[in-house]
Every structure is written in C-alpha cells, then in structure tokens.
Design an enzyme around this catalytic site. Structure first.
Site, PDB file in Angstrom:
ATOM      1  N   HIS A 136       0.317  -1.143   0.114  1.00 43.19           N
ATOM      2  CA  HIS A 136      -0.248   0.103  -0.221  1.00 43.19           C
ATOM      3  C   HIS A 136       0.707   0.838   0.041  1.00 43.19           C
ATOM      4  CE1 HIS A 136       0.740   0.860   4.359  1.00 43.19           C
ATOM      5  NE2 HIS A 136       0.917  -0.815   4.126  1.00 43.19           N
ATOM      6  N   ALA A 137       0.224   2.541   0.181  1.00 41.78           N
ATOM      7  CA  ALA A 137       1.085   3.903  -0.200  1.00 41.78           C
ATOM      8  C   ALA A 137       2.203   3.887   0.958  1.00 41.78           C
ATOM      9  CB  ALA A 137       0.204   4.358   0.215  1.00 41.78           C
TER      10      ALA A 137
END
Length: 89
Positions: free
Chosen positions: A16-17
């Site tokens: 994820h980010a």
C-alpha cells in the site's frame, strides 16, 4: 547483466501507499534501472504511481530486478527494505 530476486509479500494489506513510498525512495537512491514485476506486468520501481498501479496483495510473489553499475547493491538494499518494513520475505 541484470540481477533479480523474487520475494513473497506477507503484509496483510499488501503493498500500500506507505511501504510503496519507502520502496520507491530506496530504489531512487541507486543509479541502476530497477523494476518490480507482478502478475505479468513489469513496472519502473522508481515510479510511485507505477508501483501503486500493480495493486500487489498479501501472498503475492513479486520479482525485483536491477540493471546497472550498482545493481547488486541496489537489489540487496531494496530487498532489505522489504524485509525490514515487514512487507515480505
């Protein structure tokens, strides 16, 4: 000649980010061209949008490749970040 290593993503939220940003920043600190391959797609590991576009889930096998003057160091550095961030093994 390029070097590569396959790792399995173990983080329950996948890539994820936040970990993607850490990986892109680490890859960007090397001269070598670096790619991340997942599900038949190969993306520039220095591109946050590219890495995020892969949507890599938990349990995925990804291949990190480096090609250039510091390829061995670059590959080892990125794989170390994957492990130290608890992202994969």
């Amino acid at each position: 000649m390029a070097v590569n290593q396959t790792v399995t993503i173990t983080d329950e939220t996948g890539v994820h980010a936040r970990p993607a940003t850490v990986l892109v920043n680490k890859a960007g600190s090397y001269t070598s061209d670096m790619t991340i391959e997942y599900n038949g797609k190969s993306i520039n590991l220095k591109s946050i949008m590219g890495v995020m576009s892969l949507g890599i889930p938990q349990g995925a096998s990804i291949t990190i490749s480096a090609d250039g003057p510091d390829e061995e160091e670059a590959l080892a550095g990125v794989v170390e970040v994957i492990k130290s961030e608890g992202l994969g093994e």
